[in-house]
Scaffold this motif. Structure first.
Motif, PDB file in Angstrom:
ATOM      1  N   GLU A  86       0.869  -1.076  -0.041  1.00  0.00           N
ATOM      2  CA  GLU A  86       0.009   0.081   0.130  1.00  0.00           C
ATOM      3  C   GLU A  86       0.924   1.165   0.005  1.00  0.00           C
ATOM      4  N   ALA A  87       1.779   1.212   0.700  1.00  0.00           N
ATOM      5  CA  ALA A  87       2.794   2.173   0.825  1.00  0.00           C
ATOM      6  C   ALA A  87       3.460   2.468  -0.853  1.00  0.00           C
ATOM      7  N   LYS A  88       3.864   1.399  -1.259  1.00  0.00           N
ATOM      8  CA  LYS A  88       4.353   1.424  -2.710  1.00  0.00           C
ATOM      9  C   LYS A  88       3.386   1.937  -3.558  1.00  0.00           C
ATOM     10  N   ALA A  90       0.911   4.237  -2.902  1.00  0.00           N
ATOM     11  CA  ALA A  90       0.766   5.538  -2.522  1.00  0.00           C
ATOM     12  C   ALA A  90       1.920   6.326  -3.078  1.00  0.00           C
ATOM     13  N   GLN A  91       3.066   5.675  -3.002  1.00  0.00           N
ATOM     14  CA  GLN A  91       4.175   6.419  -3.440  1.00  0.00           C
ATOM     15  C   GLN A  91       4.021   6.943  -4.860  1.00  0.00           C
ATOM     16  N   LYS A  92       3.792   5.655  -5.687  1.00  0.00           N
ATOM     17  CA  LYS A  92       3.451   5.717  -7.153  1.00  0.00           C
ATOM     18  C   LYS A  92       2.445   6.675  -7.516  1.00  0.00           C
ATOM     19  N   ALA A  94       1.542   9.168  -5.706  1.00  0.00           N
ATOM     20  CA  ALA A  94       2.069  10.671  -5.325  1.00  0.00           C
ATOM     21  C   ALA A  94       3.049  11.092  -6.455  1.00  0.00           C
ATOM     22  N   LYS A  95       3.887  10.246  -6.962  1.00  0.00           N
ATOM     23  CA  LYS A  95       4.727  10.559  -8.056  1.00  0.00           C
ATOM     24  C   LYS A  95       4.005  10.795  -9.438  1.00  0.00           C
ATOM     25  N   LYS A  97       1.136  12.259  -9.512  1.00  0.00           N
ATOM     26  CA  LYS A  97       0.370  13.577  -9.260  1.00  0.00           C
ATOM     27  C   LYS A  97       1.444  14.524  -9.448  1.00  0.00           C
ATOM     28  N   GLU A  98       2.473  14.252  -8.887  1.00  0.00           N
ATOM     29  CA  GLU A  98       3.635  15.217  -9.043  1.00  0.00           C
ATOM     30  C   GLU A  98       4.089  15.590 -10.642  1.00  0.00           C
TER      31      GLU A  98
END
Length: 105
Positions: A86-88, A90-92, A94-95, A97-98
């Motif tokens: 789930e953290a991975k 969420a990180q993807k 976020a990336k 979205k950036e």
């Protein structure tokens, strides 16, 4: 006369009442001792079975505890894997979205 001879002969072959009473009391006493001895053996056997049952219960409790610990460990491991995934994700997200924000800007 025949009656007295018959009584005499039957008196010879039958034991006296005192002897019978002694034999009966001796047999009763032996039976009582056997009953007491048997009751002691039964009590000892019941104690032995109680001790064995207690040992089995302790052993089963230890086994159950180990299984519960193993299950908890596996569940914790699975939960940590799920949290990492789930953290991975969420990180993807976020990336992405950036990147989208940079492209729009």
């Amino acid at each position: 006369m025949f009656k007295s001879i018959g009584a005499f002969i039957s008196g010879i072959f039958t034991p006296e009442p005192k002897e019978l009473i002694v034999k009966i009391s001796k047999a009763n006493q032996e039976g009582l001792y056997k009953s007491i001895e048997l009751a002691k053996k039964v009590a000892e056997e019941q104690k032995r079975h109680a001790i064995l049952a207690e040992k089995r219960a302790i052993k089963q409790a230890a086994i159950d505890k180990k299984l519960a610990e193993k299950k908890a460990k596996l569940e914790a491991k699975e939960a940590s894997k799920k949290a990492a995934l789930e953290a991975k994700a969420a990180q993807k997200a976020a990336k992405l979205k950036e990147k989208e924000a940079k492209q729009k800007a």
